[in-house]
Structure formats: structure tokens, C-alpha cells
Write an enzyme that holds these catalytic residues in place. Structure first.
Site, short mmCIF file in Angstrom:
data_model
loop_
_atom_site.label_atom_id
_atom_site.label_comp_id
_atom_site.label_asym_id
_atom_site.label_seq_id
_atom_site.Cartn_x
_atom_site.Cartn_y
_atom_site.Cartn_z
CG ASP A 78 31.40 37.29 39.65
OD1 ASP A 78 30.18 37.04 39.70
OD2 ASP A 78 32.28 36.47 39.98
CB CYS A 191 34.70 41.41 31.26
SG CYS A 191 33.54 42.31 32.30
CD GLU A 442 35.69 36.43 41.11
OE1 GLU A 442 35.49 35.47 40.37
OE2 GLU A 442 35.53 37.61 40.75
CB SER A 468 38.45 38.48 39.21
OG SER A 468 38.19 38.83 37.87
#
Length: 557
Positions: A78, A191, A442, A468
Site C-alpha cells: 500500500d 510497517c 487511502e 491508511s
């Protein structure tokens, strides 16, 4: 065994000849065939280590008496897809992953599955497939990235996006941005904050589909290799005892997941994915119940982007099970439910103490008495809108301001970075919903630009798109009905006064019923932005954000 359909009997001699071509022996075909769904690729940092996880799973399966067979699943990063046409192709992969995994599992008569996902749409897509296929299944993810270090402080990808906004505002030099660029993502893994990937991996654990540590053990720890071996061994127990995903993912299990979601302060994307997974499991999970659970579930964690702790800190503090143990002190979980361990939740979390009250607040001393996510309703969002309450500045919990209306993300970003958005404004980005986007992009770039320019405590953003998990601030997404189908968000005009009241779960704009009806009469649907390929089919089949953006076959009128 289910695999007998392709391995046993004279009629299956042609099938066995093809297994022979794979190099499999008669002894291997006499054992259960265990499909290992590998999401390994070389474009997603959270997936570049999955080949090692898969090899460990294979060893575990073989040690426990099964025959492991690997097949792939796709995955999108993403972060790399962010801010351009690529983001239209992110959410849509969730359903591609579910569909293709279902097809592979059913076509080859696997006896059981081990899912090896990690990032945003990959985890829910495989959970949807598991519920659909409903053969014994266990999950083991790739694990989170370690936090980066910049000037001795922990940082993550959300810091990087905000640094770009700070540069646009003249608050950071290009050299300072480059330093962030080189340091915020130091390892493989999903992440490092409580973003969507880590949210869903933690909720997989809470649902009972992953072993202890699935959501929190860092990707680079050898402990995760051991976890993968245990998952490979455990699937053989689940097969022997015929424990299936729908036995585990019951209605009460989803209510548990929502409670853990509220305590952790997970990504708002969980409000899309949990209903979609529940739908595949035959459970009707209406997002409205989130407020009921939030009202009684304290928020115990402020991981990035809400705070300055990271997944590695949550892992050291005891992980998801420690959070569940805190919730159980107030009787906020159903603990008699079976899980992929073969044991109940109560048995799983026993003795899992909170080792760091700064990372996991004790339930007697939470960040707030209510959960991390709120579902808002009102004339702007008649069906629903969603906000990560735990990441909203206190002064923005109630906000009144003029609408600054944009019909796409790019126009909003240009206005923010050129200084046209000022304190008090409410940025509205519409025609970015599941159908209108298409793909429900997003809005991390605009929220990061707002934060980076120092407006995070004075400007709100409302969209029929989504956010996000790295977004923070008064970011209200999933507004339903969306603009593309004539939702009221399509009828907002520049300068309309918008009233946000998160404590009271309301989202309204000031307009009379007569004026609203006049605007509705003058509104007409727009032509689809994309008319060929998968996105065109997706646009025709996708439902509203408040239903999890699930796909339905259009009814013939």
C-alpha cells in the site's frame, strides 16, 4: 481425507501420475496434503521474508506427518501504491486473494491450509478464503518491521509521509527529508506502527486463527521462524481434531476481535475487513455494534501513529494475549471459545501478564474509557462514517467548520500544499468510495500533508474513501452512502458548515431538508472512471463501505 479424491483408487491413477511429475512419492501421497499459501514477493517489504517463513512451515508440517505443498497469493504494498492510480488496485486485491485461494484449495483437494500473509489486504483476503473453504486452517504472518531511528528517536513510515508535508510547509529541508527516507524503514516486515497490516495480524490472533505472537513478533527475530514451525505442526492437530475456521470464527469471536481492536486502537480499515470476513463465515457483523463495544471497552494502547510506541514495544510488553488478559479482568471477552491452539481463549491467555504498563495501560488506568474507533452517523453519513478516535487530538473531538470540497484526492493535496486550507476548515474528498474511486483509495497523502503543515489539530478531513492505518487526526472515512451512488456527501457545497461530534458519534452538515432535496434533484450520477478490466467488474459488484465493501452479484431487474 479430502485429498483421497485425488490420491486414492484406480480412477485417480492419472492424478497420481501428475503428482509423480512433481517428484512426490507414494509415501508422501499417503499423508495429508497441506496447502501452504505463500504471499512471498520481492516488491512488498513485509513479504520479502515470507520465503523463509514458508520453509519453516514446511518443516513443521513434515515433522508432524503431513505433506506440505506451496502455492502463491498476490500482495500489494500500500505504501508504494499510495497517491497514484495504484491505490485504486489495493482494496480490490482483498477479494482477488480470497477468490484465487478458494479456487486453488478446492481444485486440488487439500486437506488443510497454512496461510502465510503479512500486509494490508493479504491478511483479510486469506481470512475470507479460510472462512469460505472451511477446511482446517492456521495463520502465521511475516511479522512487523522494527522501528527506524532518526536522531535517537523511533520513527516509522507515517513520520516519512508527514516529513513530505513538513517540507512543503518549509519546515524541513530536502536533506532532512532524505535522512528520514534512509532510516524510517530499517528492516523487512509490515510497517512498524499499529497500521492496517499489524492491526489485522493482531486481530487474527484475537479471532483465534493465529498462535501467540503472530501479530507482534518482529519479522527479523528467529522466534518467528520457530513460530512458523509450530504453526506447521499445529495444523496437523487441527486436521486430526477436525477444527475448522467456522468453528473458531463464530459471532462471539468477532465480538472479541472488536473488543481487542478498541483496546489496541487499530486501523479504521478493520471496520471494512472484519464485516467482510464475518460475511464469509456466515456471521452478520454490522459496524453499528462497534459503538456498543467501544462504550464498554477502554483504549489501552497508543501505538504509532497515535503515540510513540511501536510493535516491537507491544511484543516486549506481552503482545496481544497480554492485552486480552487486561480486558478479561473486566469480563470484556468471551473466553470459552476454541482457537487454533486447540485450547480456549481462557487457557491461551492464562499467565500472559502485562510487562510494560507504559505500552499497555492497565485496565484500571486506560488512555480513555472508550475504545479506539468510533462509528459516526448523521445527515452527512446516514449509514456510517468511521474515525480512529484514539489518534484524534483532544481539541478536534468536537469541531465546527466550513466545508472545503474536492472531487478527488489529487485536487485536495494541491490545495493543502499550496496553503489554501487554513485552521478550522473541514476538507471533504468525495467520489473516492468503493464504486466512485473505484477501489476506495487511502487518503494518507492528504492527512500527512495536513499534519506535516502543522494543521493536524485544527483541520478535519472527511471522505467516502478510506485511510491508511498510518493516518492520524480528525480523519473520518468510509462515509456511506458514498457520493457515486448519490449519498449526501455528494450534495455538500463549498462553505457548508460541518459539525463533527465524536463523543456523541455524530456527523452532520447544516442544511435544511428543503435545500437538501433541491440539491438532490439537481444531482446526477457520474460516468464510471474506469470501464475496462478488473476495476470495471469490481465497480459493478462492490457494495458500500458500511458493509465491508463486499462483492455481490448484481440482481437482474
Amino acid at each position: 481425507m479430502k485429498s483421497d479424491a485425488v490420491t486414492k483408487g484406480i480412477q485417480q491413477a492419472p492424478h497420481r501420475s501428475l503428482f509423480n511429475a512433481l517428484g512426490l512419492t507414494k509415501e508422501e501421497l499417503d499423508k495429508p496434503l497441506i496447502g501452504i499459501v505463500s504471499s512471498y514477493n520481492e516488491i512488498v517489504p513485509g513479504h520479502m521474508n515470507l520465503d523463509k517463513i514458508v520453509e519453516a512451515v514446511k518443516l513443521g508440517v513434515a515433522m508432524a506427518g503431513g505433506t506440505p505443498i506451496v502455492f502463491p497469493a498476490i500482495a500489494v504494498c500500500d505504501g508504494i501504491a499510495m497517491g497514484h492510480i495504484g491505490m485504486k488496485y489495493s482494496l480490490v486485491t482483498r477479494d482477488l486473494i480470497a477468490d484465487s485461494t478458494e479456487a486453488m484449495a478446492m481444485a486440488h483437494s487439500f486437506d488443510a491450509l497454512v496461510m502465510v500473509p503479512n500486509c494490508d489486504k493479504n491478511v483479510p483476503g486469506l481470512l475470507m478464503a479460510a472462512a469460505r473453504v472451511n477446511i482446517p486452517t492456521i495463520f502465521v504472518s511475516g511479522g512487523p518491521m522494527l522501528a527506524g531511528r532518526v536522531h535517537g528517536e523511533k520513527r516509522s513510515l507515517s513520520s516519512m509521509f508527514e516529513a513530505v508535508g513538513a517540507h512543503a510547509a518549509g519546515k524541513m529541508t530536502e536533506e532532512e527529508v532524505e535522512e528520514f527516507e534512509n532510516k524510517v524503514c530499517p528492516t523487512c516486515g509490515s510497517c512498524s506502527g499499529m497500521y492496517t497490516a499489524n492491526s489485522m495480524n493482531c486481530l487474527t490472533e484475537a479471532l483465534g486463527m493465529g498462535l501467540k505472537g503472530n501479530g507482534t513478533i518482529p519479522a527479523v527475530y528467529s522466534e518467528r521462524i520457530r513460530l512458523a514451525k509450530h504453526a506447521g505442526m499445529k495444523i496437523m492437530e487441527l486436521l486430526q481434531n477436525n477444527i475448522r475456521p467456522r468453528d473458531i470464527m463464530s459471532e462471539k469471536a468477532f465480538l472479541n476481535a472488536l473488543a481487542v481492536d478498541m483496546a489496541l486502537g487499530c486501523s479504521t480499515n478493520s471496520m471494512l475487513h472484519l464485516p467482510a470476513i464475518a460475511h464469509e463465515a456466515g456471521v452478520d457483523l454490522n459496524v453499528d455494534i462497534a459503538n456498543e463495544i467501544s462504550a464498554k471497552t477502554p483504549n489501552l494502547c497508543h501505538l504509532a501513529p497515535a503515540g510513540h510506541t511501536y510493535m516491537e514495544d507491544l511484543n516486549e510488553a506481552g503482545g496481544v494475549y497480554a492485552v486480552m488478559n487486561e480486558l478479561d479482568k473486566k469480563g470484556l471477552l468471551y473466553t470459552d471459545l476454541i482457537t487454533c491452539t486447540g485450547k480456549t481463549i481462557k487457557e491461551n491467555i492464562e499467565g500472559c501478564v502485562n510487562r510494560d504498563p507504559d505500552t499497555i495501560r492497565p485496565i484500571e488506568n486506560p488512555y480513555s474509557q472508550t475504545g479506539g474507533i468510533a462509528v459516526l452517523k448523521g445527515n452527512l453519513a446516514p449509514d456510517s462514517g468511521v474515525v480512529k478516535r484514539s489518534a484524534v487530538a483532544p481539541e478536534m473531538m468536537v469541531h465546527v467548520g466550513p466545508a472545503r470540497v474536492f472531487d478527488c484526492e489529487e485536487d485536495a493535496i494541491d490545495a493543502i500544499k499550496s496553503g489554501k486550507i487554513v485552521a478550522g476548515d473541514v476538507v471533504v474528498i468525495r467520489y473516492e468510495g468503493p464504486k466512485g474511486g473505484p477501489g476506495m483509495r487511502e487518503m494518507l497523502n492528504p492527512t500527512s500533508a495536513i499534519a506535516g503543515m502543522g494543521l493536524g489539530s485544527s483541520v478535519a478531513l472527511i471522505t467516502d474513501g478510506r485511510f491508511s492505518g498510518a493516518s492520524r487526526g480528525a480523519s473520518i472515512g468510509h462515509v456511506s452512502p458514498e457520493a457515486a451512488v448519490g449519498g449526501n456527501i455528494a450534495l455538500i457545497e463549498e462553505g457548508d458548515i460541518i459539525k463533527i461530534d465524536i463523543p456523541n458519534n455524530s456527523l452532520n452538515f447544516v442544511v435544511s431538508d428543503e435545500e437538501l432535496e433541491r440539491r438532490r434533484v439537481n444531482w446526477s450520477p457520474r460516468e464510471p472512471k474506469i470501464t475496462t478490466g478488473y476495476l470495471a467488474r469490481y465497480t459493478a459488484m462492490v457494495t458500500s463501505g458500511n458493509r465491508g465493501a463486499i462483492l455481490e452479484v448484481p440482481r437482474v431487474k
